[in-house]
Design a protein around this motif. Structure first.
Motif: not given
Length: 254
Positions: A57, A61, A70, A135, A150-152, A198, A201-202
């Motif tokens: 994850g 990025l 993704n 976040k 969105s992450f995570p 999502h 990777s999220d």
């Protein structure tokens, strides 16, 4: 984005380093002076899967290849999408609920109710703090462009906390309880992508956080295990359905 990735690598090391230090300290302590609790040894193998998921994850990025993956996964899912399916809003809690509910149906967990409350509370606290912190320091936009947090995936992290709780409590009864828990958690992650909330990777990061948070809770359990022992407990667990919503009524007495 690069600063965020560096911060997340640091977060991962912060989560793991104290456990490694305790394990190393344990290895040099005389056996007769060791407390028969947490300081026996932290199982390093338990770190492999959550660390791998979290590393994926974090790397995603910055990696152009993984960012492309993704988008490819999103495109493939959207091609077969037939509208939103919001089961993930409920399935994220299924594993945790089952951890406390299966005993009512005659399936015996590994730990008593106080111990399960401790591990569940600690795991969810670690998970929620980690997810909330990331976040609020990130700028990853959701696939539907509705927000930049969105992450995570918090839903996925919550679901995998429940899955690992089920695995820890019921694997000695049958591994299929744990398998079922992880299947539901994986389904939750899939539907977060299906609903365009999502990226893959999220979901990977959320799964890693959820699993690691729960493992840490169980590694900490021996520190308070003596205080959580109970010889008499009375509780009632009653699931129900009112025609529109699933309900759970519980009464506990220690």
């Amino acid at each position: 984005m690069r600063n965020l990735a560096s911060s997340l690598f640091l977060l991962l090391s912060v989560l793991i380093a104290p456990l490694s230090s305790m394990a190393q300290a344990d290895s040099i302590m005389p056996k007769d002076s060791m407390r028969p609790t947490f300081f026996k040894r932290v199982p390093y193998k338990g770190l492999i899967v959550p660390a791998a998921l979290m590393t994926y994850g974090i790397v995603a990025l910055e990696s152009h290849y993984l960012i492309g993956q993704n988008h490819q996964i999103k495109t493939e899912i959207n091609e077969h999408s037939r509208g939103k399916f919001t089961a993930d809003d409920f399935s994220q809690y299924a594993g945790t609920a089952a951890t406390f509910g299966l005993e009512a149906f005659g399936v015996q967990p590994k730990h008593n109710i106080k111990q399960r409350l401790f591990t569940a509370a600690v795991a969810h606290a670690i998970m929620a703090t980690t997810v909330y912190t990331i976040k609020n320091t990130g700028t990853v936009w959701r696939p539907d462009s509705s927000a930049n947090n969105s992450f995570p995936s918090g839903h996925t992290a919550t679901a995998f906390v429940g899955a690992e709780l089920m695995w820890q409590e019921y694997k000695d009864q049958s591994i299929w309880y744990g398998v079922a828990g992880y299947a539901v958690a994986a389904g939750t992650g899939f539907f977060r992508m299906y609903n365009d909330k999502h990226w893959f990777s999220d979901v990977a990061m959320g799964a890693g956080i959820g699993i690691l948070s729960t493992k840490i809770a169980y590694w900490l359990l021996p520190l308070v295990e003596d205080k959580l022992q109970t010889h008499k407990r009375n509780y009632v667990f009653m699931p129900g359905y009112n025609g529109r919503q699933a309900t759970v009524a519980a009464s506990l007495r220690f």
